[in-house]
Scaffold this motif. Sequence first.
Motif, PDB file in Angstrom:
ATOM      1  N   MET A   7       0.706  -1.177   0.023  1.00 62.43           N
ATOM      2  CA  MET A   7       0.069  -0.063   0.088  1.00 62.43           C
ATOM      3  C   MET A   7       0.914   1.370   0.049  1.00 62.43           C
ATOM      4  SD  MET A   7      -2.989  -1.188  -0.409  1.00 62.43           S
ATOM      5  CE  MET A   7      -3.689   0.386  -0.245  1.00 62.43           C
ATOM      6  N   ARG A   8       1.973   1.228   0.488  1.00 59.86           N
ATOM      7  CA  ARG A   8       3.089   2.128   0.536  1.00 59.86           C
ATOM      8  C   ARG A   8       3.231   2.491  -1.107  1.00 59.86           C
ATOM      9  NH1 ARG A   8       6.164   4.524   4.211  1.00 59.86           N
ATOM     10  NH2 ARG A   8       6.177   2.681   5.513  1.00 59.86           N
ATOM     11  N   LYS A   9       3.652   1.430  -1.668  1.00 61.51           N
ATOM     12  CA  LYS A   9       3.863   1.667  -3.262  1.00 61.51           C
ATOM     13  C   LYS A   9       2.599   2.392  -4.020  1.00 61.51           C
ATOM     14  CE  LYS A   9       5.741  -0.729  -7.000  1.00 61.51           C
ATOM     15  NZ  LYS A   9       6.763   0.021  -7.482  1.00 61.51           N
ATOM     16  N   VAL A  10       1.494   1.836  -3.596  1.00 64.23           N
ATOM     17  CA  VAL A  10       0.163   2.435  -3.909  1.00 64.23           C
ATOM     18  C   VAL A  10       0.140   3.979  -3.830  1.00 64.23           C
ATOM     19  CG1 VAL A  10      -2.396   2.471  -4.090  1.00 64.23           C
ATOM     20  CG2 VAL A  10      -1.190   0.192  -3.880  1.00 64.23           C
ATOM     21  N   LEU A  11       0.467   4.386  -2.605  1.00 61.95           N
ATOM     22  CA  LEU A  11       0.255   5.820  -2.122  1.00 61.95           C
ATOM     23  C   LEU A  11       1.403   6.558  -2.711  1.00 61.95           C
ATOM     24  CD1 LEU A  11      -1.218   5.065   1.285  1.00 61.95           C
ATOM     25  CD2 LEU A  11      -2.292   5.925  -0.551  1.00 61.95           C
ATOM     26  N   THR A  12       2.557   6.111  -2.625  1.00 60.44           N
ATOM     27  CA  THR A  12       3.696   6.718  -3.048  1.00 60.44           C
ATOM     28  C   THR A  12       3.654   7.008  -4.687  1.00 60.44           C
ATOM     29  OG1 THR A  12       4.995   5.908  -1.518  1.00 60.44           O
ATOM     30  CG2 THR A  12       6.267   6.967  -3.208  1.00 60.44           C
ATOM     31  N   GLU A  13       3.242   6.238  -5.361  1.00 59.81           N
ATOM     32  CA  GLU A  13       3.431   6.452  -6.754  1.00 59.81           C
ATOM     33  C   GLU A  13       2.055   7.178  -7.131  1.00 59.81           C
ATOM     34  OE1 GLU A  13       4.246   3.404  -9.532  1.00 59.81           O
ATOM     35  OE2 GLU A  13       5.863   2.486  -8.241  1.00 59.81           O
ATOM     36  N   LYS A  32      -2.262   1.562 -11.989  1.00 60.17           N
ATOM     37  CA  LYS A  32      -2.719   1.899 -13.099  1.00 60.17           C
ATOM     38  C   LYS A  32      -2.339   0.402 -13.701  1.00 60.17           C
ATOM     39  CE  LYS A  32      -3.090   6.649 -13.838  1.00 60.17           C
ATOM     40  NZ  LYS A  32      -2.856   7.617 -14.720  1.00 60.17           N
ATOM     41  N   ARG A  33      -1.608  -0.356 -13.100  1.00 57.59           N
ATOM     42  CA  ARG A  33      -1.140  -1.709 -13.482  1.00 57.59           C
ATOM     43  C   ARG A  33      -1.928  -2.775 -12.917  1.00 57.59           C
ATOM     44  NH1 ARG A  33       4.094   0.665 -12.809  1.00 57.59           N
ATOM     45  NH2 ARG A  33       4.589  -0.955 -11.269  1.00 57.59           N
ATOM     46  N   LEU A  34      -2.884  -2.444 -12.165  1.00 55.33           N
ATOM     47  CA  LEU A  34      -3.667  -3.259 -11.101  1.00 55.33           C
ATOM     48  C   LEU A  34      -4.798  -3.447 -11.942  1.00 55.33           C
ATOM     49  CD1 LEU A  34      -2.509  -2.134  -7.564  1.00 55.33           C
ATOM     50  CD2 LEU A  34      -1.561  -4.203  -8.847  1.00 55.33           C
ATOM     51  N   SER A  35      -5.606  -4.541 -11.765  1.00 54.58           N
ATOM     52  CA  SER A  35      -6.808  -4.747 -12.359  1.00 54.58           C
ATOM     53  C   SER A  35      -8.026  -4.509 -11.225  1.00 54.58           C
ATOM     54  CB  SER A  35      -6.922  -6.179 -13.045  1.00 54.58           C
ATOM     55  OG  SER A  35      -6.768  -7.156 -11.836  1.00 54.58           O
ATOM     56  N   ASP A  36      -7.747  -4.456 -10.313  1.00 49.70           N
ATOM     57  CA  ASP A  36      -8.646  -4.144  -9.059  1.00 49.70           C
ATOM     58  C   ASP A  36      -8.765  -2.495  -8.825  1.00 49.70           C
ATOM     59  OD1 ASP A  36     -10.286  -3.866  -6.773  1.00 49.70           O
ATOM     60  OD2 ASP A  36      -9.272  -5.741  -5.924  1.00 49.70           O
ATOM     61  N   ASP A  37      -9.838  -1.959  -9.312  1.00 44.47           N
ATOM     62  CA  ASP A  37     -10.010  -0.583  -9.269  1.00 44.47           C
ATOM     63  C   ASP A  37     -10.249  -0.037  -7.883  1.00 44.47           C
ATOM     64  OD1 ASP A  37     -10.735   1.910 -10.630  1.00 44.47           O
ATOM     65  OD2 ASP A  37     -12.602   1.754 -10.056  1.00 44.47           O
ATOM     66  N   ARG A  38     -10.321  -0.800  -6.900  1.00 48.01           N
ATOM     67  CA  ARG A  38     -10.414  -0.260  -5.461  1.00 48.01           C
ATOM     68  C   ARG A  38      -8.980   0.485  -5.007  1.00 48.01           C
ATOM     69  NH1 ARG A  38     -11.960  -5.872  -2.137  1.00 48.01           N
ATOM     70  NH2 ARG A  38     -10.429  -6.348  -3.750  1.00 48.01           N
ATOM     71  N   PHE A  39      -7.858  -0.131  -5.542  1.00 51.31           N
ATOM     72  CA  PHE A  39      -6.815   0.335  -5.163  1.00 51.31           C
ATOM     73  C   PHE A  39      -6.522   1.805  -5.739  1.00 51.31           C
ATOM     74  CE2 PHE A  39      -5.925  -4.079  -4.825  1.00 51.31           C
ATOM     75  CZ  PHE A  39      -5.391  -4.006  -3.623  1.00 51.31           C
ATOM     76  N   THR A  40      -7.246   2.145  -6.981  1.00 50.13           N
ATOM     77  CA  THR A  40      -7.064   3.416  -7.806  1.00 50.13           C
ATOM     78  C   THR A  40      -8.278   4.248  -7.051  1.00 50.13           C
ATOM     79  OG1 THR A  40      -6.822   2.246  -9.935  1.00 50.13           O
ATOM     80  CG2 THR A  40      -7.850   4.503  -9.693  1.00 50.13           C
ATOM     81  N   GLN A  41      -9.312   3.780  -6.333  1.00 53.70           N
ATOM     82  CA  GLN A  41     -10.220   4.798  -5.683  1.00 53.70           C
ATOM     83  C   GLN A  41      -9.438   4.904  -4.415  1.00 53.70           C
ATOM     84  OE1 GLN A  41     -13.880   2.389  -5.056  1.00 53.70           O
ATOM     85  NE2 GLN A  41     -14.052   2.282  -7.265  1.00 53.70           N
ATOM     86  N   PHE A  42      -8.663   4.142  -3.745  1.00 61.25           N
ATOM     87  CA  PHE A  42      -7.982   4.295  -2.380  1.00 61.25           C
ATOM     88  C   PHE A  42      -7.022   5.412  -2.710  1.00 61.25           C
ATOM     89  CE2 PHE A  42      -5.163   3.655   0.980  1.00 61.25           C
ATOM     90  CZ  PHE A  42      -6.055   3.507   2.080  1.00 61.25           C
ATOM     91  N   ALA A  43      -6.210   5.454  -3.931  1.00 58.38           N
ATOM     92  CA  ALA A  43      -5.090   6.371  -4.030  1.00 58.38           C
ATOM     93  C   ALA A  43      -5.683   7.741  -4.415  1.00 58.38           C
ATOM     94  CB  ALA A  43      -4.139   5.734  -5.099  1.00 58.38           C
ATOM     95  N   THR A  44      -6.899   7.764  -5.113  1.00 62.93           N
ATOM     96  CA  THR A  44      -7.666   8.750  -5.343  1.00 62.93           C
ATOM     97  C   THR A  44      -7.884   9.698  -4.071  1.00 62.93           C
ATOM     98  OG1 THR A  44      -8.091   8.080  -7.609  1.00 62.93           O
ATOM     99  CG2 THR A  44      -9.054  10.194  -6.828  1.00 62.93           C
TER     100      THR A  44
END
Length: 259
Positions: free
Chosen positions: A74-80, A90-102
């Motif tokens: 999750m650090r990588k998700v948030l840092t990038e 954007k390389r993950l298929s699960d949109d929940r991570f995009t929503q979280f980082a947004t």
Amino acid sequence: MLSTYTSYKLITRDLDRSLTLKASERQVALESDYYLENIGKVETIDDFLDDTRLFKFAMKAFGLEEMSYAKAYMRKVLTEGISADDAFVKRLSDDRFTQFATMFNFEGKGSSAVEGSAVRQGVVDRYVRQSLEVSAGEENEGVRLALYFQRSAASVTSAYGILADEAIQEVVFTALGFPDEMKAANIDRQAAAIEARLDIASLQDPKEVEKLLTRFTALWDAASSTNTSPLLMLFETSSAPSVGLDLVMSLQNLKRGGY
């Protein structure tokens, strides 16, 4: 035992009341209060991840509770973040991570990432809804799937979007009568099969979503019944109220017909 559809409708008939009752439950209220009292103290990604209680609350709000242990991930998700074309999410298929980082956009907003009503009360509202769905699933997983689909269907814009979300896929495959073996087929074949049976644009219409969920819940209950035909079960208990032939035929047609 109540049917999946009946349980689902008891919750959604007055959804605001259902959410208010869930929000007032002691554990939900305690966790919500803690989040609201402490999220404003966060200035960095490290602050966010180091407060495990706060972080787990946020993760559950986005349906990512099972990933709460994966702080390096999750650090990588948030840092990038979400700005770069090659950002991790954007390389993950699960949109929940995009929503979280947004929502927790430290990469784009820095220390002001946790300011504003969306990241405060908005996340609490997500947590309450998620808690409602989880508790419904403890009684009947089909109800949880139906509630999730009702909430998420409008965000689906393609057959591949359906396939990218396991819960949405489960609802659609069940409602369309696809066998479990379909999930092992080539993804393009799966997408083509969905497009042949379902107008994706109809998922933007709440009435059409309800029709799909009516079919899903009926077939979910039928599939969950073991060793006995769902129609025969209507007549096996002598103490049960009588069931009209029109209802039996409706159920049979629902099982056979297309959406």
